[in-house]
Design a protein around this motif. Sequence first.
Motif, mmCIF file in Angstrom:
data_model
loop_
_atom_site.group_PDB
_atom_site.id
_atom_site.type_symbol
_atom_site.label_atom_id
_atom_site.label_comp_id
_atom_site.label_asym_id
_atom_site.label_seq_id
_atom_site.Cartn_x
_atom_site.Cartn_y
_atom_site.Cartn_z
ATOM 1 N N GLU A 43 0.789 -1.241 0.000
ATOM 2 C CA GLU A 43 0.000 0.000 0.000
ATOM 3 C C GLU A 43 0.812 1.277 0.000
ATOM 4 O O GLU A 43 0.265 2.361 -0.280
ATOM 5 C CB GLU A 43 -0.965 -0.026 1.195
ATOM 6 N N SER A 44 2.102 1.197 0.350
ATOM 7 C CA SER A 44 2.848 2.450 0.515
ATOM 8 C C SER A 44 4.329 2.229 0.249
ATOM 9 O O SER A 44 4.809 1.084 0.226
ATOM 10 C CB SER A 44 2.666 2.955 1.951
ATOM 11 N N GLY A 45 5.045 3.338 0.110
ATOM 12 C CA GLY A 45 6.487 3.250 -0.086
ATOM 13 C C GLY A 45 7.162 2.589 1.100
ATOM 14 O O GLY A 45 8.123 1.836 0.957
ATOM 15 N N TRP A 46 6.577 2.825 2.273
ATOM 16 C CA TRP A 46 7.133 2.195 3.486
ATOM 17 C C TRP A 46 7.024 0.686 3.382
ATOM 18 O O TRP A 46 7.974 -0.049 3.648
ATOM 19 C CB TRP A 46 6.352 2.684 4.718
ATOM 20 N N ARG A 47 5.874 0.208 2.964
ATOM 21 C CA ARG A 47 5.651 -1.241 2.883
ATOM 22 C C ARG A 47 6.588 -1.879 1.866
ATOM 23 O O ARG A 47 7.141 -2.951 2.123
ATOM 24 C CB ARG A 47 4.186 -1.521 2.504
ATOM 25 N N THR A 48 6.789 -1.205 0.757
ATOM 26 C CA THR A 48 7.706 -1.717 -0.279
ATOM 27 C C THR A 48 9.116 -1.853 0.292
ATOM 28 O O THR A 48 9.777 -2.879 0.111
ATOM 29 C CB THR A 48 7.706 -0.761 -1.483
ATOM 30 N N ALA A 49 9.537 -0.843 1.030
ATOM 31 C CA ALA A 49 10.881 -0.874 1.632
ATOM 32 C C ALA A 49 10.973 -1.972 2.695
ATOM 33 O O ALA A 49 11.985 -2.674 2.811
ATOM 34 C CB ALA A 49 11.206 0.483 2.252
ATOM 35 N N ASN A 50 9.874 -2.146 3.434
ATOM 36 C CA ASN A 50 9.849 -3.183 4.479
ATOM 37 C C ASN A 50 9.952 -4.578 3.853
ATOM 38 O O ASN A 50 10.740 -5.427 4.300
ATOM 39 C CB ASN A 50 8.552 -3.027 5.275
ATOM 40 N N THR A 51 9.183 -4.810 2.783
ATOM 41 C CA THR A 51 9.218 -6.109 2.094
ATOM 42 C C THR A 51 10.607 -6.389 1.539
ATOM 43 O O THR A 51 11.174 -7.476 1.716
ATOM 44 C CB THR A 51 8.182 -6.133 0.960
ATOM 45 N N LYS A 52 11.204 -5.370 0.904
ATOM 46 C CA LYS A 52 12.555 -5.536 0.330
ATOM 47 C C LYS A 52 13.559 -5.884 1.420
ATOM 48 O O LYS A 52 14.410 -6.776 1.263
ATOM 49 C CB LYS A 52 12.936 -4.243 -0.390
ATOM 50 N N SER A 53 13.437 -5.226 2.549
ATOM 51 C CA SER A 53 14.357 -5.470 3.665
ATOM 52 C C SER A 53 14.246 -6.917 4.161
ATOM 53 O O SER A 53 15.259 -7.589 4.408
ATOM 54 C CB SER A 53 14.027 -4.507 4.811
ATOM 55 N N ILE A 54 13.018 -7.410 4.258
ATOM 56 C CA ILE A 54 12.800 -8.787 4.746
ATOM 57 C C ILE A 54 13.328 -9.805 3.731
ATOM 58 O O ILE A 54 14.018 -10.767 4.084
ATOM 59 C CB ILE A 54 11.301 -9.001 5.036
#
Length: 319
Positions: A43-54
Amino acid sequence: MLKKIATAAGVLLLSALAACGGQAPAGSGTGALTLGFAQVGAESGWRTANTKSIQEAAQAAGVVLKFSDAQQKQENQIKAIRSYIQQKVDVIAFSPVVETGWDTVLLEAKRAGIPVILTDRAVDSEDTSLYRTFLGSDFVEEGRKAGAWLVANSTGPVSVVELQGTTGAAPAIDRKKGFEEKIAARPDIKVVASQTGDFTRSGGKQVMEAMLKSTPDIDVVYAHNDDMGLGAIEAVKAAGKVPGRDIRVITVDGVRDGMQALANGEIDFIVECNPLLGKQLMDLAKKVKAGESVPQRVVTEETTFTREQAKAALPSRQY
Ligand code: GZL
């Protein structure tokens, strides 16, 4: 000789399990830890960054990652968790889209002997034995930081419109709570409208368009994430007003697009919410799998950004 018999017995057991429809534990045979992760959505740029980090941290840690995107629907997250239980993963982790409604499926994981780690968002379960640890930000503190900045950087009456995150989500509930706690010191700062934009840019734009029509004299937008704040800025511009001058904008997250808008003068202050939880999650998963004790709560480190700080941070920003 004994070793050969033991190995043969192990192979036989796994084959027997597979033959009678039982499933050998996921990842068995490789020795690698298998982690089932049920993500909120994208849903957001934050979520994209979180997924990439994981995903990157799992690869670096040699963890076999099973990943699902729930498209912001709780029923999809519950289905994913049940699937991981069926697959007999070693550890389950997830970011609960909302705080309530998790006890049943978490009890199923507990009965299956699969430890659960909460990341990013919390659940309201009274029974803290249902998960081993909660790794994520202090959202009330994030709201306090936003409110404290407004109190310190405004004089006289201020009308605030609030763009809330997803209804029922821990960051939405707590960022509102912390902000209100701080502005209570200034009765002349009033939240005159507050509505969910569901953490999306389009949601922030739509809600702000309606607020601009229905709410006279808006001075400040407090958006629970950058994406809704950026959507609101589009609406403010379309209404012929200048963001950062006619209407000031405070957001939470600190993703690149938000930081760029802050540097450009369209956002006035950003409270950081750190999405880079991947490495900590993998470390916690390995400890939990090894039966080591882990803290019940791991609070992520994060800061705040003014315009000058954003300009300085942008060149080295990871997300
Ligand atoms: C906060 C996270 C929130 C972000 C939003 O930890 O859950 O969800 O602030 C994201 O950008 O959609």
